[in-house]
Every structure is written in structure tokens, then in C-alpha cells.
Write a protein that holds these residues in place. Structure first.
Motif, PDB file in Angstrom:
ATOM      1  N   UNK A 180      -2.828  10.527   9.873  1.00  0.00           N
ATOM      2  CA  UNK A 180      -2.329   9.325   9.213  1.00  0.00           C
ATOM      3  C   UNK A 180      -2.404   9.459   7.699  1.00  0.00           C
ATOM      4  N   UNK A 181      -3.496  10.011   7.197  1.00  0.00           N
ATOM      5  CA  UNK A 181      -3.631  10.215   5.752  1.00  0.00           C
ATOM      6  C   UNK A 181      -2.535  11.136   5.231  1.00  0.00           C
ATOM      7  N   UNK A 182      -2.269  12.215   5.940  1.00  0.00           N
ATOM      8  CA  UNK A 182      -1.300  13.197   5.447  1.00  0.00           C
ATOM      9  C   UNK A 182       0.136  12.757   5.683  1.00  0.00           C
ATOM     10  N   UNK A 183       0.367  11.857   6.611  1.00  0.00           N
ATOM     11  CA  UNK A 183       1.717  11.311   6.771  1.00  0.00           C
ATOM     12  C   UNK A 183       2.000  10.246   5.717  1.00  0.00           C
ATOM     13  N   UNK A 184       1.008   9.447   5.401  1.00  0.00           N
ATOM     14  CA  UNK A 184       1.238   8.353   4.458  1.00  0.00           C
ATOM     15  C   UNK A 184       1.203   8.796   2.999  1.00  0.00           C
ATOM     16  N   UNK A 185       0.566   9.930   2.684  1.00  0.00           N
ATOM     17  CA  UNK A 185       0.484  10.396   1.297  1.00  0.00           C
ATOM     18  C   UNK A 185       1.857  10.784   0.778  1.00  0.00           C
ATOM     19  N   UNK A 226      -3.762   4.605  18.677  1.00  0.00           N
ATOM     20  CA  UNK A 226      -2.834   3.808  17.861  1.00  0.00           C
ATOM     21  C   UNK A 226      -3.610   2.901  16.915  1.00  0.00           C
ATOM     22  N   UNK A 227      -4.721   2.345  17.403  1.00  0.00           N
ATOM     23  CA  UNK A 227      -5.547   1.478  16.562  1.00  0.00           C
ATOM     24  C   UNK A 227      -6.197   2.265  15.429  1.00  0.00           C
ATOM     25  N   UNK A 228      -6.626   3.503  15.722  1.00  0.00           N
ATOM     26  CA  UNK A 228      -7.206   4.353  14.682  1.00  0.00           C
ATOM     27  C   UNK A 228      -6.179   4.606  13.580  1.00  0.00           C
ATOM     28  N   UNK A 229      -4.952   4.920  13.966  1.00  0.00           N
ATOM     29  CA  UNK A 229      -3.893   5.147  12.976  1.00  0.00           C
ATOM     30  C   UNK A 229      -3.636   3.888  12.151  1.00  0.00           C
ATOM     31  N   UNK A 244      -6.507   0.946   5.616  1.00  0.00           N
ATOM     32  CA  UNK A 244      -7.572   1.291   4.666  1.00  0.00           C
ATOM     33  C   UNK A 244      -7.031   1.858   3.363  1.00  0.00           C
ATOM     34  N   UNK A 245      -5.848   2.491   3.401  1.00  0.00           N
ATOM     35  CA  UNK A 245      -5.328   3.144   2.188  1.00  0.00           C
ATOM     36  C   UNK A 245      -4.237   2.342   1.487  1.00  0.00           C
ATOM     37  N   UNK A 246      -3.959   1.148   1.960  1.00  0.00           N
ATOM     38  CA  UNK A 246      -2.881   0.337   1.382  1.00  0.00           C
ATOM     39  C   UNK A 246      -3.067   0.069  -0.107  1.00  0.00           C
ATOM     40  N   UNK A 247      -4.306   0.003  -0.557  1.00  0.00           N
ATOM     41  CA  UNK A 247      -4.561  -0.358  -1.957  1.00  0.00           C
ATOM     42  C   UNK A 247      -4.258   0.782  -2.927  1.00  0.00           C
ATOM     43  N   UNK A 248      -4.060   2.003  -2.427  1.00  0.00           N
ATOM     44  CA  UNK A 248      -3.697   3.134  -3.281  1.00  0.00           C
ATOM     45  C   UNK A 248      -2.187   3.311  -3.200  1.00  0.00           C
ATOM     46  N   UNK A 249      -1.506   3.156  -4.332  1.00  0.00           N
ATOM     47  CA  UNK A 249      -0.039   3.195  -4.346  1.00  0.00           C
ATOM     48  C   UNK A 249       0.534   4.534  -3.914  1.00  0.00           C
ATOM     49  N   UNK A 250      -0.263   5.595  -3.903  1.00  0.00           N
ATOM     50  CA  UNK A 250       0.225   6.893  -3.442  1.00  0.00           C
ATOM     51  C   UNK A 250       0.363   6.928  -1.921  1.00  0.00           C
ATOM     52  N   UNK A 309       2.165   3.772   4.437  1.00  0.00           N
ATOM     53  CA  UNK A 309       1.115   3.085   5.200  1.00  0.00           C
ATOM     54  C   UNK A 309       1.624   1.745   5.717  1.00  0.00           C
ATOM     55  N   UNK A 310       2.342   1.015   4.871  1.00  0.00           N
ATOM     56  CA  UNK A 310       2.910  -0.273   5.285  1.00  0.00           C
ATOM     57  C   UNK A 310       3.930  -0.073   6.403  1.00  0.00           C
ATOM     58  N   UNK A 311       4.738   0.990   6.300  1.00  0.00           N
ATOM     59  CA  UNK A 311       5.729   1.263   7.334  1.00  0.00           C
ATOM     60  C   UNK A 311       5.057   1.608   8.661  1.00  0.00           C
ATOM     61  N   UNK A 312       4.009   2.433   8.610  1.00  0.00           N
ATOM     62  CA  UNK A 312       3.325   2.817   9.845  1.00  0.00           C
ATOM     63  C   UNK A 312       2.682   1.600  10.505  1.00  0.00           C
TER      64      UNK A 312
END
Length: 445
Positions: A166-171, A231-234, A240-246, A251-254
Motif C-alpha cells: 500500500x505504501x509503495x502503490x500510494x507513493x 483489505x482492512x490493512x490496506x 495513515x498516510x493521507x496527511x502526507x501530500x506525496x 491513498x484517497x483513491x484506494x
């Protein structure tokens, strides 16, 4: 006497189109009326370029040969911008050029890489808690789907891989500081070292299909509760990372794609039994129009490459004051990366470039003595003319250069280099060896 403002056709038309699309009546207009309204605001510049401000609230340039419109960042040269005048485009516009409305409300995130500006401590701690609390038995959450199974040790549960994925998809661009805590917390789970060195880690992007595969495998195995937990973990990681604009746009889409499945637990079960691709498509179908730009890498690799090049041109905006054209320089740097890794891949890239940038890439690659090669990284260093003025600008150049490299590799079917692309690697060196050091030492950068 008040100063007379110089005419800027691009700023004027952009403001006009934005106001038009923001009008509450816009969504209800017939498609033909919308197309005519956009076509009536086409710009022509002194060099003969034809420009439209269209879908995704971005500029498009027309190929004079075949008439196609290419996503293309506008010129920054004030003489060219002031020469622009409005002409009515008489040919029918393709529907994908005409703003729908929600696409203009898309909030762009940051294009910076993860060197310089650190991931905020509170986000790191949220991810640490997720990783520790989501440890599970490998037998209950086997990690069998590639490429994640090749990255992690054999006894690691898929719950941990779901956080990482999830981190590497949303970055936006997963180029990280070699000492980034967000990465080091996964050290005990990895089966091999991440590519890069102590200064920068060039992490491969994870695809939405990889995430869907983790989830669908458990459903097909007759363990729907385990699938729901993944799915809940993702979703928790994305939140958790929504506050970082990168991370924020993806993250919002996922979250938007996963939340319906968390509310209705059997929503994706039929798709899971059809295969991972069916689950991926079901998720994409649930992505709201406001966030479709965030998933364009999944729906059209070519369009994603165009958006990445657009971002790269914008990141190079600081060189306009040095009398360099950011559009031309971005094309020259693309040529540098292609030359270093896979010159033959240029043929796969050309159809997705506007005519000017295509010409630059072709001529710079073909001529070893071309003057624009002076802008290529040399011995791992950026030329002085391209030195970013500050850490933020350098981080944006790093992020967009790395994202563009990943995009054209995906487009051409080429594996990304473990040592980074030439431009991104030189920018990372400028950041770690000069800008950050100077900032921490209180020296003149």
C-alpha cells in the motif's frame, strides 16, 4: 499611474475555462455545447503552437501533422505566452479533451521524492503500529503472489506485505532516503536488500494488481475473513498516510475503492473467483470521477507517462529564470535516461510526446555532439545550470524524474535500474551531498 499588466494568454484562458467548468450549470450542458465552449478558447502562439486547456485542468498541444492533442505543459517564456491569441477551433474535439467537472476538482498532491522532506514522525509511528499489530501466522496469511513474495522472507505473512504494498502503490515516486525510518522498520521482514545505497533507495512501484492478488487469494482459498482483514490493512495504511501530500491522492483513491468492500463483505467474492484482474477492475470501477487522475497509471500507462513528463516540466520551472526552456530541458533529460538504460525504448515513447519534445529527444539521442547534451548529468552530477535552488525544488525534481523513469519503463516493458535513472540519481546526489549537508551545517548552498 498604475502599471499596465502584460497580456498572458495562458493565464487568462486557464482562468476563463476554470470559471466556466466551476459554474453549476456546466455538468448539465450537452456534450456538444461543452466541446464548443472549450474549442472557442484555443490559443495559438507565435511559434505556431496550438494549445487547449482541457480535461484534468491541464494543457494540451496539437500535433500539426496528424491533428492529435498531446498532454503538454505550457511554455513559461513570457514572450511566447504574451504572443498567444485566441482562435476558434473548428474541428470536433475528442470527448476525452473536454472537462467533465469533477476532474477540475482534483487536488494534486506533492511530486517530491522522499529525500529532503522526511515522512512526518506521526505517520511513521502509525505505520509502525500497523506493522506490529498486523503480524500474523504465515500459515493463515501465506505470501504467494509475486513480486511481493520475492521481496520478503519466506515466513513473512501477507499482512505485512499488504502494508508495504500500500505504501509503495500510494507513493508518487518511491525514491527514499537510505535511512528513512518508514523503510527500515521493514528490515527484519525483507528477504533481500532494497536497491540503492545508504543515501537513496530506489524502490519498485507495487501495482494495484499486486494488492488485489493478496486479497483475492484468501477469498479463493475459502478464507474470506482473512481476505477482509487484508483489505482492512490496506485501508488503514492508506488512511495513515493521507496527511502526507506525496501519498494523499492515491491513498484517497484506494480508500474509495476499498471501503465498499469493507461495508459489504461479499462484494468482490465473484470477481475474486474470476481472477486477480477481475478484482483489480472491480476496484477501478469504484474509483470516483474526482480521483480518476490518481489511478491513470493503472488505466493507461501512456497517459501516465504524459502526466509524469508534465510534472517534470513543472518541477524544472526554476530554470526559466536562467533562460532555459523547462520543456526542452525535460526532453533532453529524458533522452539522457533513455541513452543510459535503453535507447531502443525511445520508439515506444515517441508516440506519447508532443511534436516539439519528440523532436528534441530524437535529435539529442541521434547527435553525440548536440549542445543539449551539456544538460545531461556528467559523472553522476547535475550540470550547474540545472542545480535546484533549494531542498524543496530538488526533492520535486527527484520525484518527477524518478516517476517519469518508472513510467517510460512500464510503457516500454523495461526493468527499472537498481542504481536509479541518470537524472534522478544525479539529483539525489545533489540533495544528499550538497543541499541537505549545507542546510544542516548552516552553510551557503
Amino acid at each position: 499611474m498604475a502599471a499596465v499588466r502584460q497580456w498572458d494568454g495562458f493565464s487568462t484562458i486557464e482562468g476563463d475555462v476554470r470559471a466556466m467548468v466551476d459554474d453549476p450549470r456546466w455538468p448539465g450542458l450537452p456534450a456538444q455545447a461543452k466541446a464548443q465552449a472549450v474549442a472557442a478558447r484555443m490559443l495559438v502562439t507565435a511559434d505556431g503552437g496550438r494549445w487547449l486547456f482541457g480535461t484534468h485542468a491541464r494543457w494540451y498541444r496539437q500535433d500539426p501533422v496528424d491533428g492529435r492533442w498531446h498532454l503538454s505543459a505550457p511554455p513559461l517564456d513570457q514572450a511566447l505566452r504574451s504572443s498567444a491569441h485566441v482562435v476558434r477551433h473548428t474541428s470536433p474535439l475528442a470527448a476525452d479533451l473536454v472537462p467533465l467537472g469533477p476532474d477540475f476538482s482534483y487536488e494534486e498532491g506533492s511530486t517530491q521524492g522522499f529525500i529532503g522532506p522526511d515522512v512526518p514522525t506521526d505517520i511513521v509511528e502509525k505505520i509502525r503500529v500497523l506493522v506490529l499489530s498486523r503480524r500474523a501466522r504465515h500459515e493463515d496469511f501465506p505470501l504467494t503472489t509475486e513480486p511481493l513474495s520475492r521481496l520478503f522472507a519466506g515466513d513473512v505473512a501477507s499482512t505485512v506485505a499488504a502494508v508495504w504494498g500500500t505504501l509503495m502503490w500510494t507513493a508518487y515516486a518511491p525514491a527514499f532516503d537510505g535511512n528513512e525510518v518508514l523503510l527500515s522498520m521493514f528490515g527484519e521482514f525483507l528477504g533481500r536488500a532494497l536497491p540503492g545505497d545508504e543515501f537513496v533507495r530506489w524502490v519498485s512501484r507495487v501495482s494495484l494488481l499486486d494488492l488485489a492478488g493478496l486479497y483475492a487469494e484468501r477469498i479463493r482459498a475459502g478464507e474470506p475473513k482473512a481476505g477482509l482483514r487484508l483489505a482492512a490493512v490496506m485501508a488503514n495504511t492508506a488512511d495513515a498516510v493521507l496527511a502526507d501530500d506525496r501519498f494523499r491522492p492515491r491513498a484517497a483513491a484506494l480508500l474509495a475503492m476499498l471501503q465498499p468492500a469493507l461495508r459489504r463483505r461479499d462484494l468482490d467474492h465473484a470477481a475474486a473467483h474470476q481472477g486477480d484482474e477481475a478484482v483489480r477492475q472491480a476496484w477501478l470501477d469504484r474509483c470516483p470521477p474526482l480521483l480518476t487522475r490518481a489511478v491513470v497509471g493503472e488505466t493507461s500507462p501512456g497517459e501516465y507517462f504524459r502526466h509524469s513528463m508534465y510534472d517534470l516540466v513543472q518541477a524544472l520551472g526554476y530554470i526559466a529564470k536562467r533562460r532555459h526552456d523547462p520543456r526542452v530541458t525535460a526532453a533532453a533529460l529524458l533522452a539522457a535516461d533513455l541513452a543510459a538504460l535503453s535507447p531502443k525504448s525511445a520508439a515506444k515513447v515517441y508516440p506519447w510526446l508532443d511534436p516539439e519534445m519528440r523532436h528534441v529527444v530524437h535529435t539529442v539521442l541521434a547527435d553525440p555532439r548536440h549542445t543539449l547534451r551539456e544538460q545531461w548529468p556528467d559523472d553522476g552530477e547535475l550540470p550547474p545550470s540545472l542545480h535546484p535552488p533549494d531542498i524543496g525544488s530538488a526533492a520535486a525534481l527527484l520525484g518527477t524524474a524518478y516517476a517519469t523513469g518508472l513510467a517510460w519503463c512500464d510503457l516500454a516493458g523495461v526493468e527499472s535500474p537498481a542504481s536509479g535513472f541518470a537524472t534522478a540519481a544525479a539529483t539525489a546526489r545533489r540533495l544528499t551531498h550538497h543541499l541537505i549537508f549545507a542546510n544542516e551545517s548552516g552553510l551557503n548552498q
